[in-house]
Design a protein around this motif. Sequence first.
Motif, PDB file in Angstrom:
ATOM      1  N   ARG A  70       0.826  -1.206   0.000  1.00 25.85           N
ATOM      2  CA  ARG A  70       0.000   0.000   0.000  1.00 25.85           C
ATOM      3  C   ARG A  70       0.866   1.264   0.000  1.00 25.85           C
ATOM      4  O   ARG A  70       0.602   2.216  -0.746  1.00 25.85           O
ATOM      5  N   ASP A  71       1.901   1.263   0.827  1.00 29.82           N
ATOM      6  CA  ASP A  71       2.790   2.428   0.888  1.00 29.82           C
ATOM      7  C   ASP A  71       3.538   2.633  -0.428  1.00 29.82           C
ATOM      8  O   ASP A  71       3.813   3.774  -0.815  1.00 29.82           O
ATOM      9  N   LEU A  72       3.872   1.537  -1.114  1.00 26.47           N
ATOM     10  CA  LEU A  72       4.561   1.653  -2.403  1.00 26.47           C
ATOM     11  C   LEU A  72       3.635   2.146  -3.508  1.00 26.47           C
ATOM     12  O   LEU A  72       4.045   2.890  -4.389  1.00 26.47           O
ATOM     13  N   VAL A  73       2.390   1.722  -3.483  1.00 25.58           N
ATOM     14  CA  VAL A  73       1.452   2.044  -4.560  1.00 25.58           C
ATOM     15  C   VAL A  73       0.814   3.416  -4.357  1.00 25.58           C
ATOM     16  O   VAL A  73       0.363   4.039  -5.332  1.00 25.58           O
ATOM     17  N   GLU A  74       0.805   3.923  -3.142  1.00 29.32           N
ATOM     18  CA  GLU A  74       0.135   5.195  -2.861  1.00 29.32           C
ATOM     19  C   GLU A  74       0.662   6.355  -3.703  1.00 29.32           C
ATOM     20  O   GLU A  74      -0.151   7.113  -4.264  1.00 29.32           O
ATOM     21  N   PRO A  75       1.981   6.535  -3.878  1.00 21.90           N
ATOM     22  CA  PRO A  75       2.442   7.623  -4.756  1.00 21.90           C
ATOM     23  C   PRO A  75       2.016   7.431  -6.209  1.00 21.90           C
ATOM     24  O   PRO A  75       1.674   8.408  -6.890  1.00 21.90           O
ATOM     25  N   ILE A  76       2.008   6.194  -6.669  1.00 24.14           N
ATOM     26  CA  ILE A  76       1.575   5.932  -8.051  1.00 24.14           C
ATOM     27  C   ILE A  76       0.102   6.288  -8.211  1.00 24.14           C
ATOM     28  O   ILE A  76      -0.302   6.891  -9.219  1.00 24.14           O
ATOM     29  N   VAL A  77      -0.714   5.972  -7.226  1.00 25.03           N
ATOM     30  CA  VAL A  77      -2.136   6.322  -7.279  1.00 25.03           C
ATOM     31  C   VAL A  77      -2.308   7.836  -7.267  1.00 25.03           C
ATOM     32  O   VAL A  77      -3.148   8.382  -8.003  1.00 25.03           O
ATOM     33  N   ASP A  78      -1.515   8.544  -6.465  1.00 20.45           N
ATOM     34  CA  ASP A  78      -1.579  10.010  -6.448  1.00 20.45           C
ATOM     35  C   ASP A  78      -1.200  10.584  -7.816  1.00 20.45           C
ATOM     36  O   ASP A  78      -1.858  11.519  -8.307  1.00 20.45           O
ATOM     37  N   ILE A  79      -0.150  10.044  -8.436  1.00 19.09           N
ATOM     38  CA  ILE A  79       0.277  10.534  -9.756  1.00 19.09           C
ATOM     39  C   ILE A  79      -0.810  10.288 -10.785  1.00 19.09           C
ATOM     40  O   ILE A  79      -1.147  11.183 -11.577  1.00 19.09           O
ATOM     41  N   VAL A  80      -1.415   9.097 -10.778  1.00 19.45           N
ATOM     42  CA  VAL A  80      -2.480   8.788 -11.730  1.00 19.45           C
ATOM     43  C   VAL A  80      -3.691   9.683 -11.471  1.00 19.45           C
ATOM     44  O   VAL A  80      -4.331  10.174 -12.414  1.00 19.45           O
ATOM     45  N   ALA A  81      -4.012   9.957 -10.210  1.00 22.67           N
ATOM     46  CA  ALA A  81      -5.153  10.827  -9.898  1.00 22.67           C
ATOM     47  C   ALA A  81      -4.910  12.249 -10.392  1.00 22.67           C
ATOM     48  O   ALA A  81      -5.808  12.878 -10.982  1.00 22.67           O
ATOM     49  N   ARG A  82      -3.696  12.767 -10.184  1.00 15.85           N
ATOM     50  CA  ARG A  82      -3.389  14.116 -10.679  1.00 15.85           C
ATOM     51  C   ARG A  82      -3.403  14.155 -12.197  1.00 15.85           C
ATOM     52  O   ARG A  82      -3.896  15.120 -12.803  1.00 15.85           O
TER      53      ARG A  82
END
Length: 135
Positions: A90-102
């Motif tokens: 979860r901690d690893l994927v969270e930045p990727i999810v933020d980038i995709v959301a932006r």
Amino acid sequence: MARRKRTSSQQMVHHQLRDSFTIPRLLLSGVSIFLVELVQFLGETVVQELLVGVVTAIGDHIWKPFLMVTFDSLLHPLLIFLLKILGGIRDLVEPIVDIVARLCSHLAVLLRAIRLVEINLQVDRRTDLRDVGTG
């Protein structure tokens, strides 16, 4: 006629023998009823109590400790390990999810500017009421 006398005499002998065995038959019936009731009594009280006691003892002294040791030594560490692994993912994927959301947000702003797609984040009550009135 001799046959009739023979059969009637045989019938009388059979009847006398049958009558002579009624008392032993009654005694045997009483003994068998006593034995059946004794077995039923022993089954309901003694055997049932012993069986419940044995099952309770097995549960308290064998089954519960076995399950506790199994949980403490196997399941609990495995579940903690999976919790840590999934938390790390979860901690690893969270930045990727933020980038995709932006990226999606910027893409939505771009598409809205071109007006190919209109995105309404808030519901317009006037439009909803107008749609209901015409339907």
